[in-house]
Write an enzyme that holds these catalytic residues in place. Structure first.
Site, PDB file in Angstrom:
ATOM      1  N   SER A 175      -9.890   1.816   2.878  1.00  0.00           N
ATOM      2  CA  SER A 175      -8.657   2.477   1.983  1.00  0.00           C
ATOM      3  C   SER A 175      -7.601   1.941   1.111  1.00  0.00           C
ATOM      4  O   SER A 175      -7.375   2.080  -0.073  1.00  0.00           O
ATOM      5  CB  SER A 175      -8.145   3.783   2.803  1.00  0.00           C
ATOM      6  OG  SER A 175      -7.256   2.882   3.777  1.00  0.00           O
ATOM      7  N   SER A 221     -10.035  -0.740   6.785  1.00  0.00           N
ATOM      8  CA  SER A 221      -9.403  -0.540   5.491  1.00  0.00           C
ATOM      9  C   SER A 221      -8.808  -1.871   4.903  1.00  0.00           C
ATOM     10  O   SER A 221      -8.125  -1.817   3.709  1.00  0.00           O
ATOM     11  CB  SER A 221      -8.389   0.386   5.571  1.00  0.00           C
ATOM     12  OG  SER A 221      -9.197   1.748   5.463  1.00  0.00           O
ATOM     13  N   LYS A 238       0.905  -1.206   0.053  1.00  0.00           N
ATOM     14  CA  LYS A 238      -0.107  -0.074   0.082  1.00  0.00           C
ATOM     15  C   LYS A 238       1.066   1.275  -0.086  1.00  0.00           C
ATOM     16  O   LYS A 238       1.857   1.314   0.656  1.00  0.00           O
ATOM     17  CB  LYS A 238      -0.892   0.199   1.287  1.00  0.00           C
ATOM     18  CG  LYS A 238      -2.027   1.180   1.379  1.00  0.00           C
ATOM     19  CD  LYS A 238      -2.829   0.768   2.559  1.00  0.00           C
ATOM     20  CE  LYS A 238      -3.925   1.854   2.755  1.00  0.00           C
ATOM     21  NZ  LYS A 238      -4.857   1.785   3.740  1.00  0.00           N
TER      22      LYS A 238
HETATM   23  N1  GLN Z   1     -13.049   3.626   6.349  1.00  0.00           N
HETATM   24  C1  GLN Z   1     -12.499   4.087   7.524  1.00  0.00           C
HETATM   25  C2  GLN Z   1     -12.071   5.637   7.455  1.00  0.00           C
HETATM   26  O1  GLN Z   1     -12.397   6.124   6.550  1.00  0.00           O
HETATM   27  C3  GLN Z   1     -11.381   3.118   7.707  1.00  0.00           C
HETATM   28  C4  GLN Z   1     -10.027   3.564   7.112  1.00  0.00           C
HETATM   29  C5  GLN Z   1      -8.954   2.933   7.431  1.00  0.00           C
HETATM   30  O2  GLN Z   1      -9.019   1.648   7.949  1.00  0.00           O
HETATM   31  N2  GLN Z   1      -7.808   3.325   7.166  1.00  0.00           N
HETATM   32  O3  GLN Z   1     -11.563   6.011   8.413  1.00  0.00           O
END
Ligand code: GLN
Length: 479
Positions: free
Chosen positions: A153, A177, A78
């Site tokens: 994400s 994410s 990532k």
């Molecule tokens: N969707 C969640 C957020 O927007 C999780 C993001 C993540 O786990 N990095 O914070």
């Protein structure tokens, strides 16, 4: 040379050892696939030179029988995990063209076992989002149907594995994410226990929530990667010095007779937003587990409505503090329009951060401000403690908590991008593991009528990855 689509490292290693192809050929094969699939926008950059160089090295090691446990593992990372001498941007204009001076501990550990890092993968800017639409470098598309989001994400990490562009990948999970995109892409994703894996070299979003974890198509590969990246690291004081069990060996020599105790939260399955096909599939899975001799019981945990608000108060607070370092002075983007220090701060941050990142910095600054600290941040900390205690109580009586990973399969690109609250509700089932710190996995469960995948989530007691992985392996072969 066109190689078959491999789903597990052991298959690749078998063919490598029999001399069917070299690591260099294997890498070239993946590079070609990445090229052909560029419309998915999973990769932000391909590390072709260093990947080929590493492949040649692994080929030499294979021929003199000194190769590590990840020989033949072609993996993507990532774009918030740093790799020495390579660019890393957190999918933000703020860090566009930023090159890292060191490697994340996870990267060092992968390479020490002869993995080949093939490129960096698109994500939501600073890992904030649930669809990868918040990347400054374009949305990543779900390989099942390109009009759908891959989740986020870590959307690029999920799609790269889904589309066979690499065998496995690393993502990060602050509130879901890894698990939510794994669910939307029909693959496996694991968030380890908080503290299990070093965060050294992970670009921080919310430091008391963030955790790095793997995506793959097989539980074995997830087990092997987790084992290799886990363990204490003097560079991360929150990393645990608990011993790392031999996850891989245990999954390979699975005890198929062991019976587990599983709980499911009634409110999750009765959630009004839950798609009926997802609900039916989870219920079928529960029946199947019972038929196989496991005990599955409904429990009451009447806190579902508190989780997303507590998560967004605490993570935005931490994010506002973590992202203060991007000031246009130390590193990253500096506005060419600024004429003094004040303008350097203001213009650099205004010009380089995207809308969602700005929203979170403002929210986080607000909840931490002197007048509102007790009402928001202090209160959310208390809620977090209650959620943690109540969740840990469940683990006094049960091995796992089972739920859908997501309320639905993937949504269309653009469908939720103008409604932050809708987007935040994507995290309803996943944030509990981050608030509490427990490990959680998403396993492919089924598909909705439009053929889009969705997953099943299992959460275990902190540092019980071993049990979680063994049970996951069992479940993937259950029928
Ligand atoms: N969707 C969640 C957020 O927007 C999780 C993001 C993540 O786990 N990095 O914070």
């Amino acid at each position: 040379m066109q190689l078959k689509e491999y789903k597990a490292l052991s298959e690749i290693q078998e063919d490598l050892n029999q001399g069917h192809f070299s690591c260099e050929q294997l890498v070239n094969n993946y590079l070609k696939k990445i090229e052909e699939s560029s419309s998915l926008n999973a990769f932000l950059e391909i590390f072709d030179e260093s990947a080929i160089e590493q492949a040649r090295l692994v080929d030499r090691k294979l021929s003199n029988k000194s190769a590590g446990r990840l020989a033949g593992m072609v993996i993507g990372i990532k774009d918030n995990i740093v790799y020495k001498g390579h660019k890393v941007s957190a999918s933000s204009k703020m860090l566009e063209n930023f090159e890292s001076l060191f490697s994340a501990t996870v990267v060092d550990r992968l390479i020490a076992e002869d993995a080949i890092i093939v490129g960096r993968l698109n994500c939501d800017e600073f890992a904030m989002g649930s669809s990868t639409e918040n990347s400054a470098f374009g949305v990543t598309k779900n390989a099942q149907d390109q009009s759908y989001v891959p989740g986020g994400s870590s959307g690029g990490s999920a799609v790269a594995v889904q589309a066979g562009l690499c065998l496995a990948s690393l993502g990060s999970d602050t509130g879901g994410s890894i698990r939510q995109p794994a669910s939307y892409c029909g693959i496996i994703g694991l968030k380890p226990t908080y503290g299990r894996v070093s965060r050294n070299g992970l670009i921080a979003f919310a430091s008391s929530f963030d955790q790095i974890g793997p995506f793959a198509n097989s539980v074995e590969d997830i087990a092997l990667l987790t084992e290799i990246i886990s363990g204490h690291d003097s560079m991360d004081s929150t990393s645990s010095n608990k011993e790392v069990p031999e996850f891989y060996k245990s999954v390979k020599n699975l005890d198929r007779t062991k019976k587990y105790r599983i709980a499911y939260i009634k409110d999750c399955l009765d959630h009004p937003g839950l798609n009926t096909e997802v609900k039916a599939a989870v219920n079928r899975q529960i029946e199947l587990l019972k038929q196989n001799g496991h005990s599955v019981e409904p429990i009451s945990y009447p806190f579902l409505d508190f989780m997303v608000p507590a998560y967004y108060i605490l993570t935005t607070a931490e994010a506002s503090s973590n992202l203060a370092r991007y000031d246009g002075v130390h590193f990253g983007y500096r506005s060419p329009n600024a004429k003094n220090l004040e303008e350097t701060y203001v213009y650099s941050r205004s010009e380089a951060f995207g809308t969602e990142v700005k929203r979170r910095i403002m929210l986080g600054t607000y909840v931490l401000s002197a007048g509102y600290y007790d009402a928001y941040y202090g209160k959310a900390q208390k809620v977090r403690r209650i959620l943690r205690d109540k969740t840990n109580q469940i683990f006094d009586d049960f091995d796992f908590i089972l739920s859908p990973t997501t309320t639905n399969s993937a949504f269309k690109i653009g469908q939720k991008s103008n409604d932050p609250i809708e987007m935040y509700l994507e995290d309803i089932f996943t944030v509990q593991a981050n608030l509490v710190g427990t490990p959680a996995i998403s396993l492919p469960l089924g598909r909705t009528a439009n053929n889009m995948p969705f997953g099943l989530q299992l959460m275990a007691r902190s540092f019980e990855e071993q049990n979680l992985l063994n049970f996951s392996a069992l479940l993937m072969n259950m029928n």
